[in-house]
Design a protein around this motif. Structure first.
Motif, PDB file in Angstrom:
ATOM      1  N   GLN A 228      -7.314   0.116  -6.564  1.00 32.60           N
ATOM      2  CA  GLN A 228      -6.209   0.430  -7.464  1.00 32.60           C
ATOM      3  C   GLN A 228      -6.111  -0.649  -8.535  1.00 32.60           C
ATOM      4  OE1 GLN A 228      -2.220   0.717  -5.743  1.00 32.60           O
ATOM      5  NE2 GLN A 228      -1.769   2.427  -7.111  1.00 32.60           N
TER       6      GLN A 228
ATOM      7  N   LEU B 193      -7.417  -1.326  -1.233  1.00 31.63           N
ATOM      8  CA  LEU B 193      -6.580  -0.794  -0.165  1.00 31.63           C
ATOM      9  C   LEU B 193      -7.432  -0.119   0.902  1.00 31.63           C
ATOM     10  CD1 LEU B 193      -3.930   0.711  -2.540  1.00 31.63           C
ATOM     11  CD2 LEU B 193      -3.395  -0.965  -0.790  1.00 31.63           C
TER      12      LEU B 193
ATOM     13  N   GLY C 203       0.815  -1.196   0.000  1.00 30.05           N
ATOM     14  CA  GLY C 203       0.000   0.000   0.000  1.00 30.05           C
ATOM     15  C   GLY C 203       0.856   1.255   0.000  1.00 30.05           C
ATOM     16  N   PRO C 204       0.293   2.391  -0.374  1.00 25.00           N
ATOM     17  CA  PRO C 204       1.046   3.647  -0.350  1.00 25.00           C
ATOM     18  C   PRO C 204       1.541   3.971   1.053  1.00 25.00           C
ATOM     19  CG  PRO C 204      -0.999   3.902  -1.578  1.00 25.00           C
ATOM     20  CD  PRO C 204      -1.066   2.576  -0.894  1.00 25.00           C
TER      21      PRO C 204
ATOM     22  N   GLY D 146      -1.446  -0.692 -12.627  1.00 22.17           N
ATOM     23  CA  GLY D 146      -0.786   0.427 -13.273  1.00 22.17           C
ATOM     24  C   GLY D 146      -1.498   1.760 -13.135  1.00 22.17           C
ATOM     25  N   GLN D 147      -2.543   1.803 -12.306  1.00 22.92           N
ATOM     26  CA  GLN D 147      -3.327   3.023 -12.155  1.00 22.92           C
ATOM     27  C   GLN D 147      -3.149   3.634 -10.773  1.00 22.92           C
ATOM     28  OE1 GLN D 147      -5.167   4.216 -14.859  1.00 22.92           O
ATOM     29  NE2 GLN D 147      -4.079   2.543 -15.865  1.00 22.92           N
ATOM     30  N   GLY D 148      -3.620   4.848 -10.598  1.00 26.91           N
ATOM     31  CA  GLY D 148      -3.602   5.494  -9.297  1.00 26.91           C
ATOM     32  C   GLY D 148      -4.733   5.011  -8.416  1.00 26.91           C
ATOM     33  N   LEU D 149      -4.901   5.661  -7.277  1.00 20.89           N
ATOM     34  CA  LEU D 149      -5.943   5.272  -6.321  1.00 20.89           C
ATOM     35  C   LEU D 149      -7.310   5.767  -6.762  1.00 20.89           C
ATOM     36  CD1 LEU D 149      -4.364   6.030  -2.848  1.00 20.89           C
ATOM     37  CD2 LEU D 149      -4.413   3.875  -4.070  1.00 20.89           C
TER      38      LEU D 149
ATOM     39  N   TYR E 233     -10.611   4.608   5.326  1.00 22.17           N
ATOM     40  CA  TYR E 233     -10.874   4.786   3.896  1.00 22.17           C
ATOM     41  C   TYR E 233     -10.734   3.437   3.195  1.00 22.17           C
ATOM     42  CZ  TYR E 233      -9.700   9.725   4.881  1.00 22.17           C
ATOM     43  OH  TYR E 233      -9.642  10.994   5.396  1.00 22.17           O
TER      44      TYR E 233
ATOM     45  N   PHE F  43     -10.917   6.374  -4.969  1.00 19.62           N
ATOM     46  CA  PHE F  43     -11.606   6.435  -3.687  1.00 19.62           C
ATOM     47  C   PHE F  43     -12.928   5.676  -3.754  1.00 19.62           C
ATOM     48  CE2 PHE F  43     -13.305   8.046   0.184  1.00 19.62           C
ATOM     49  CZ  PHE F  43     -14.607   8.454  -0.068  1.00 19.62           C
TER      50      PHE F  43
ATOM     51  N   PHE G 145      -1.675   3.200   5.169  1.00 21.61           N
ATOM     52  CA  PHE G 145      -2.304   2.192   4.329  1.00 21.61           C
ATOM     53  C   PHE G 145      -1.956   0.775   4.777  1.00 21.61           C
ATOM     54  CE2 PHE G 145      -4.233   4.323   0.682  1.00 21.61           C
ATOM     55  CZ  PHE G 145      -3.783   5.612   0.866  1.00 21.61           C
ATOM     56  N   GLY G 146      -2.889  -0.118   4.537  1.00 24.75           N
ATOM     57  CA  GLY G 146      -2.626  -1.535   4.686  1.00 24.75           C
ATOM     58  C   GLY G 146      -1.989  -2.077   3.428  1.00 24.75           C
ATOM     59  N   PRO G 147      -1.641  -3.371   3.433  1.00 26.39           N
ATOM     60  CA  PRO G 147      -0.958  -3.971   2.277  1.00 26.39           C
ATOM     61  C   PRO G 147      -1.884  -4.242   1.110  1.00 26.39           C
ATOM     62  CG  PRO G 147      -1.332  -5.612   3.959  1.00 26.39           C
ATOM     63  CD  PRO G 147      -1.771  -4.307   4.550  1.00 26.39           C
TER      64      PRO G 147
ATOM     65  N   ARG H  43      -5.538  -8.305  -3.039  1.00 30.67           N
ATOM     66  CA  ARG H  43      -5.551  -8.421  -4.507  1.00 30.67           C
ATOM     67  C   ARG H  43      -6.714  -9.332  -4.896  1.00 30.67           C
ATOM     68  NH1 ARG H  43      -2.137  -7.186  -8.373  1.00 30.67           N
ATOM     69  NH2 ARG H  43      -0.515  -6.704  -6.851  1.00 30.67           N
TER      70      ARG H  43
ATOM     71  N   TYR I 242     -15.550   6.337   2.839  1.00 34.27           N
ATOM     72  CA  TYR I 242     -14.855   6.927   3.980  1.00 34.27           C
ATOM     73  C   TYR I 242     -15.754   6.852   5.199  1.00 34.27           C
ATOM     74  CZ  TYR I 242     -13.557  11.025   6.894  1.00 34.27           C
ATOM     75  OH  TYR I 242     -13.237  11.889   7.922  1.00 34.27           O
TER      76      TYR I 242
ATOM     77  N   TYR J 265      -9.992   2.232  -0.828  1.00 35.19           N
ATOM     78  CA  TYR J 265      -9.620   2.643  -2.181  1.00 35.19           C
ATOM     79  C   TYR J 265      -9.508   1.402  -3.055  1.00 35.19           C
ATOM     80  CZ  TYR J 265      -7.919   7.100  -0.120  1.00 35.19           C
ATOM     81  OH  TYR J 265      -7.803   8.303   0.537  1.00 35.19           O
TER      82      TYR J 265
ATOM     83  N   PHE K 199      -4.199  10.099  -6.387  1.00 30.18           N
ATOM     84  CA  PHE K 199      -2.844  10.004  -6.917  1.00 30.18           C
ATOM     85  C   PHE K 199      -2.872  10.044  -8.436  1.00 30.18           C
ATOM     86  CE2 PHE K 199      -1.567   9.500  -2.873  1.00 30.18           C
ATOM     87  CZ  PHE K 199      -1.097   8.288  -2.392  1.00 30.18           C
ATOM     88  N   GLY K 200      -1.843  10.689  -9.007  1.00 26.35           N
ATOM     89  CA  GLY K 200      -1.632  10.598 -10.437  1.00 26.35           C
ATOM     90  C   GLY K 200      -0.754   9.402 -10.749  1.00 26.35           C
ATOM     91  N   GLN K 201       0.037   9.504 -11.806  1.00 23.26           N
ATOM     92  CA  GLN K 201       0.870   8.375 -12.230  1.00 23.26           C
ATOM     93  C   GLN K 201       2.175   8.294 -11.447  1.00 23.26           C
ATOM     94  OE1 GLN K 201      -0.144   5.948 -14.507  1.00 23.26           O
ATOM     95  NE2 GLN K 201      -2.032   7.030 -14.047  1.00 23.26           N
TER      96      GLN K 201
END
Lengths: 114, 115
Positions: free
Chosen positions: B37, B91, A43-44, B40-43, B33, B45, B106-108, B111, B48, B35, A104-106
């Protein structure tokens, strides 16, 4: 929230400083610069944030230009474990809404090489 | 451990089945929260929770998605009748009361693969 621009990828030699740039030319007065990273399959992870003064913690340093239109995240002695995607986010401390959801972006993929 | 934990770490399911994902936030963190993902992409949402306030569900992509949280502890994200486009890492993050909204831990992740 202000838009940010980061290079897609960077390489860094192990043991050297990694300097990751971020442009945020539309940043407004109450917006902070935040950095997160995401190591593969994890995770982030929050790294650091700042408003206008340079900041340093146990992970990294953050250098913000005087006009606040750009910043640089510095990992002083990069290790192989620092290989990750690094995200620069600009937003007010409590977000544009009451929830503070992160967007987040790339990001920049940093590859630390031996 | 002191961090956010999630289970299972990996889940493979067949299209049409329901799945339940679990998040244990950091003890004492009032905000939680979820999320998504994609590769190859961002988060993205999803939802919450903040204490006893009504949750912000504005990110849930469809009525197949729902989430619950018991007080300020465990949360579960449920996806009903899973579709292949639901395949992603889910996430969970938590935040302490009074902390900046952007200082989330964040947690791990879980998947999820929908076959």
């Amino acid at each position: 929230d202000a838009k940010t621009t980061q290079p897609t990828s960077m390489d860094c030699a192990e043991g050297r400083a990694a300097n990751l740039p971020c442009n945020h030319s539309t940043i407004s007065g109450n917006e902070y610069v935040y950095w997160y990273r995401q190591i593969h399959s994890q995770g982030p992870q929050y790294i650091i944030h700042g408003l206008k003064n340079n900041e340093t913690n146990e992970m990294a340093s953050l250098i913000i230009t005087e006009d606040r239109k750009s910043s640089t995240l510095i990992l002083p002695h990069a290790t192989l474990r620092d290989t990750a995607v690094y995200y620069c986010i600009v937003r007010s401390r409590h977000g544009s809404s009451n929830t503070g959801k992160l967007i987040f972006g790339q990001g920049t993929t940093l590859q630390v090489k031996p | 451990g002191a961090g956010v934990s999630q289970s299972p770490s990996n889940k493979v399911t067949e299209k049409g089945k329901d799945v339940e994902l679990r998040c244990d936030p950091i003890s004492g963190h009032t905000a939680l929260y979820w999320y998504r993902q994609r590769l190859g992409q961002g988060l993205e949402f999803l939802i919450y929770f903040q204490g006893n306030s009504a949750p912000d569900k504005s990110g849930l992509p469809s009525d197949r998605f729902s989430a619950e949280r018991t007080g300020e502890s465990v949360s579960t994200l449920t996806i009903q009748r899973t579709q292949q486009e639901d395949s992603a890492v889910y996430l969970c993050a938590s935040r302490a009361q009074g902390a900046s909204y952007n200082e989330q831990f964040f947690g791990p992740g879980t998947r999820l693969t929908v076959l």
